[in-house]
Design a protein around this motif. Structure first.
Motif, PDB file in Angstrom:
ATOM      1  N   VAL A  23      18.107  24.869   2.077  1.00  0.00           N
ATOM      2  CA  VAL A  23      18.511  25.053   2.856  1.00  0.00           C
ATOM      3  C   VAL A  23      18.399  23.466   3.324  1.00  0.00           C
ATOM      4  O   VAL A  23      17.374  22.881   3.472  1.00  0.00           O
ATOM      5  N   ASN A  24      19.543  23.563   4.608  1.00  0.00           N
ATOM      6  CA  ASN A  24      20.524  22.288   5.123  1.00  0.00           C
ATOM      7  C   ASN A  24      20.263  22.263   6.454  1.00  0.00           C
ATOM      8  O   ASN A  24      21.248  22.980   7.027  1.00  0.00           O
ATOM      9  N   ALA A  25      20.208  21.558   7.361  1.00  0.00           N
ATOM     10  CA  ALA A  25      20.877  21.035   8.690  1.00  0.00           C
ATOM     11  C   ALA A  25      22.307  21.924   8.920  1.00  0.00           C
ATOM     12  O   ALA A  25      22.289  21.675   9.917  1.00  0.00           O
ATOM     13  N   GLY A  26      22.878  20.463   8.450  1.00  0.00           N
ATOM     14  CA  GLY A  26      23.812  20.945   8.260  1.00  0.00           C
ATOM     15  C   GLY A  26      25.022  22.044   7.785  1.00  0.00           C
ATOM     16  O   GLY A  26      25.983  21.426   8.368  1.00  0.00           O
ATOM     17  N   SER A  27      24.313  22.756   7.658  1.00  0.00           N
ATOM     18  CA  SER A  27      24.545  23.806   7.406  1.00  0.00           C
ATOM     19  C   SER A  27      24.149  25.216   7.174  1.00  0.00           C
ATOM     20  O   SER A  27      24.492  25.969   5.838  1.00  0.00           O
ATOM     21  N   LEU A  28      23.450  25.307   8.578  1.00  0.00           N
ATOM     22  CA  LEU A  28      23.006  26.682   8.983  1.00  0.00           C
ATOM     23  C   LEU A  28      23.784  27.682   8.702  1.00  0.00           C
ATOM     24  O   LEU A  28      24.884  27.509   9.864  1.00  0.00           O
ATOM     25  N   GLU A  29      23.023  28.962   8.673  1.00  0.00           N
ATOM     26  CA  GLU A  29      24.165  30.248   9.134  1.00  0.00           C
ATOM     27  C   GLU A  29      24.821  30.200  10.484  1.00  0.00           C
ATOM     28  O   GLU A  29      24.356  29.693  11.411  1.00  0.00           O
ATOM     29  N   ARG A  30      25.563  30.541  10.784  1.00  0.00           N
ATOM     30  CA  ARG A  30      26.970  30.902  11.575  1.00  0.00           C
ATOM     31  C   ARG A  30      25.772  31.231  13.033  1.00  0.00           C
ATOM     32  O   ARG A  30      25.129  30.695  14.369  1.00  0.00           O
ATOM     33  N   ASN A  31      25.303  32.593  12.795  1.00  0.00           N
ATOM     34  CA  ASN A  31      24.401  33.169  13.513  1.00  0.00           C
ATOM     35  C   ASN A  31      23.068  32.872  13.803  1.00  0.00           C
ATOM     36  O   ASN A  31      22.934  33.285  14.849  1.00  0.00           O
ATOM     37  N   ARG A  62      22.603  31.232  17.855  1.00  0.00           N
ATOM     38  CA  ARG A  62      20.615  32.315  18.529  1.00  0.00           C
ATOM     39  C   ARG A  62      19.609  30.594  19.405  1.00  0.00           C
ATOM     40  O   ARG A  62      19.525  31.218  20.078  1.00  0.00           O
ATOM     41  N   PHE A  63      19.798  29.971  18.610  1.00  0.00           N
ATOM     42  CA  PHE A  63      19.422  28.338  18.880  1.00  0.00           C
ATOM     43  C   PHE A  63      19.277  27.679  19.013  1.00  0.00           C
ATOM     44  O   PHE A  63      19.084  26.737  19.973  1.00  0.00           O
ATOM     45  N   GLY A  64      21.449  27.748  19.483  1.00  0.00           N
ATOM     46  CA  GLY A  64      21.461  26.775  20.585  1.00  0.00           C
ATOM     47  C   GLY A  64      21.992  25.394  19.271  1.00  0.00           C
ATOM     48  O   GLY A  64      22.991  25.159  19.502  1.00  0.00           O
ATOM     49  N   GLU A  65      21.440  25.408  18.197  1.00  0.00           N
ATOM     50  CA  GLU A  65      21.532  23.548  17.639  1.00  0.00           C
ATOM     51  C   GLU A  65      20.497  24.076  15.770  1.00  0.00           C
ATOM     52  O   GLU A  65      19.742  24.948  16.080  1.00  0.00           O
ATOM     53  N   PRO A  66      20.439  23.390  15.231  1.00  0.00           N
ATOM     54  CA  PRO A  66      19.742  23.247  13.797  1.00  0.00           C
ATOM     55  C   PRO A  66      18.262  22.900  14.261  1.00  0.00           C
ATOM     56  O   PRO A  66      18.057  21.749  15.361  1.00  0.00           O
ATOM     57  N   CYS A  67      17.255  23.602  14.209  1.00  0.00           N
ATOM     58  CA  CYS A  67      15.754  23.304  15.190  1.00  0.00           C
ATOM     59  C   CYS A  67      15.200  24.039  13.787  1.00  0.00           C
ATOM     60  O   CYS A  67      15.726  24.605  12.551  1.00  0.00           O
ATOM     61  N   PRO A  68      13.640  23.688  13.696  1.00  0.00           N
ATOM     62  CA  PRO A  68      12.588  23.488  12.861  1.00  0.00           C
ATOM     63  C   PRO A  68      12.470  25.446  12.261  1.00  0.00           C
ATOM     64  O   PRO A  68      12.729  25.563  10.880  1.00  0.00           O
ATOM     65  N   GLU A  69      12.862  25.994  13.708  1.00  0.00           N
ATOM     66  CA  GLU A  69      12.300  27.212  13.684  1.00  0.00           C
ATOM     67  C   GLU A  69      13.471  28.465  12.832  1.00  0.00           C
ATOM     68  O   GLU A  69      13.654  28.824  12.505  1.00  0.00           O
ATOM     69  N   GLU A  96      13.639  30.364   9.337  1.00  0.00           N
ATOM     70  CA  GLU A  96      14.172  31.697   9.174  1.00  0.00           C
ATOM     71  C   GLU A  96      14.512  31.595   7.466  1.00  0.00           C
ATOM     72  O   GLU A  96      15.186  32.410   7.723  1.00  0.00           O
ATOM     73  N   SER A  97      16.158  30.397   8.086  1.00  0.00           N
ATOM     74  CA  SER A  97      17.110  30.441   7.329  1.00  0.00           C
ATOM     75  C   SER A  97      16.473  30.821   5.926  1.00  0.00           C
ATOM     76  O   SER A  97      15.892  31.636   5.150  1.00  0.00           O
ATOM     77  N   ALA A  98      15.202  30.013   5.415  1.00  0.00           N
ATOM     78  CA  ALA A  98      14.885  29.539   4.511  1.00  0.00           C
ATOM     79  C   ALA A  98      13.872  30.879   3.407  1.00  0.00           C
ATOM     80  O   ALA A  98      14.174  31.268   3.007  1.00  0.00           O
ATOM     81  N   LEU A  99      13.558  31.641   4.072  1.00  0.00           N
ATOM     82  CA  LEU A  99      12.302  33.200   4.932  1.00  0.00           C
ATOM     83  C   LEU A  99      13.533  34.018   4.402  1.00  0.00           C
ATOM     84  O   LEU A  99      12.512  34.780   4.039  1.00  0.00           O
TER      85      LEU A  99
END
Length: 383
Positions: A138-146, A150-157, A161-164
């Protein structure tokens, strides 16, 4: 009770997986990785770079496999190197299957970006058939669009969630031989994400501050981020991502682990920053000495201090110590005890000989201890 409880690090308990013959997680040593930057289709150049990384101490090496030609090349690369190779896969699920067939020990993927559930199932089956583990990257620069919506920007949560979510995809296919990374170029974001992920699952974690920068700035950022996590007991394998020779990533990785007492490889040089009290050129001496001792893999500590203010005290805790003295007469310590003096002789040459002799002594002792611990073969009775 430990003699020095303030130096204790209690590692997070994780599952253990295998990357080839290298164990990751559980009670296995924290492994150090790097990645080739050659085109995999340049088999000769890629093998040469992997061998240089092996020489530097790399436990695992990642190779990018974006094309059919690169996975074909991987089949020729694997037999020529000793370390297990991770195939870096993005988008094309067939590349993952081909890499597993070619002898990759691990597949670095995002289950969410290689297509349908049926395609993921095919990749998992290939991994099972060929004994591959996986890394969910998982990379903050390539998180899923959804998640970004939902979160507005890359964040720990969002990262956790992406990883899990990706982990669940593999779990649903009854595949558990994987580790997870949750990287960001922002130190705060990466550390927070890894800390949350460490609480949320028991899978081994691959640490990294991605796109950390050049050799100096990247080393600083990685040391802060990885150091925080490792000190907290989080992390089972790591890569220091530098815009530099990949060999430097291995060196920095081991230096970070050595600084925390988590793993020891090679000579740890303790040296002063130098000042007007120095009785020899400390900076140049240490620069040349580190280069001359880079071939030694034996874990040991050497102190090089310019004067007697801190020199004797630092030498107490080292295998070989050196303290500058007046009128060009310097003191050499062995095992923390004054051993002999040095005058009118090249300091670096002398210290290299002392360290090499000490390394040979340590290796001989370790070999003898290992032999003593091995059970003796029962005597054979003839007749």
């Amino acid at each position: 009770m430990s003699v020095r409880p303030f130096r204790e690090i209690h590692r997070r308990q994780s599952r253990q997986i295998s990357v080839g013959d290298v164990k990751v997680g559980g009670d296995a040593p924290i492994t150090v990785q790097s990645m080739t930057n050659t085109d995999a289709t340049d088999v000769e150049g890629t093998v040469a770079q992997i061998r240089a990384l092996e020489e530097a101490g790399a436990d695992i090496v990642r190779v990018s496999c974006p094309t059919k030609e690169s996975t074909d090349a991987l089949r020729r690369i694997v037999p020529q190197v000793r370390v297990p190779l991770v195939a870096d896969i993005h988008f094309h699920y067939k590349r993952a299957i081909e890499a597993a067939q070619a002898g990759a020990a691990c597949l670095r993927i995002n289950p969410g970006n290689i297509g349908s559930r049926e395609r993921v199932k095919e990749v998992v089956q290939a991994a099972k058939d060929h004994g591959c583990s996986m890394r969910i990257g998982v990379n903050a620069g390539s998180l899923e669009r959804n998640l970004l919506e939902r979160f507005g920007e890359p964040c720990p949560e969002a990262m956790v969630e992406s990883a899990l979510t990706h982990a669940k995809v593999l779990e649903d296919e009854d595949f558990h031989e994987f580790k997870i990374s949750c990287k960001a170029s922002d130190v705060f974001l990466a550390v927070a994400a890894y800390m949350q992920l460490a609480e949320a699952c028991d899978y081994p974690l691959h640490l990294g501050i991605t796109e950390a920068g050049g050799l100096r700035t990247g080393t600083v950022k990685s040391s802060i981020g990885l150091g925080n996590l490792l000190w907290a007991g989080i992390g089972d394998t790591l890569r220091v991502s530098l815009s530099a020779d990949p060999v430097e990533e291995i060196k920095v990785g081991f230096d970070i682990l050595k600084s925390l007492g988590l793993r020891h490889r090679g000579v740890n040089v303790i040296s002063c920053p130098s000042c007007a009290r120095q009785q020899f050129d400390v900076i140049e001496t240490v620069k040349v000495l580190e280069e001359r001792l880079s071939h030694i893999s034996t874990p040991m500590t050497v102190s090089v201090i310019g004067c007697v203010v801190n020199g004797p005290g630092e030498a107490l805790m080292t295998d070989v110590g050196f303290t500058g003295g007046g009128r060009g007469t310097h003191q050499v310590y062995i095992n923390g005890v004054p051993n002999h003096r040095l005058k009118d002789e090249d300091i670096v040459d002398h210290l290299v000989r002392q360290v090499e002799a000490k390394a040979a002594e340590i290796e001989a002792r370790m070999a003898a201890e290992s032999e003593a611990e091995s059970p003796a073969e029962p005597a054979r009775v003839s007749g």
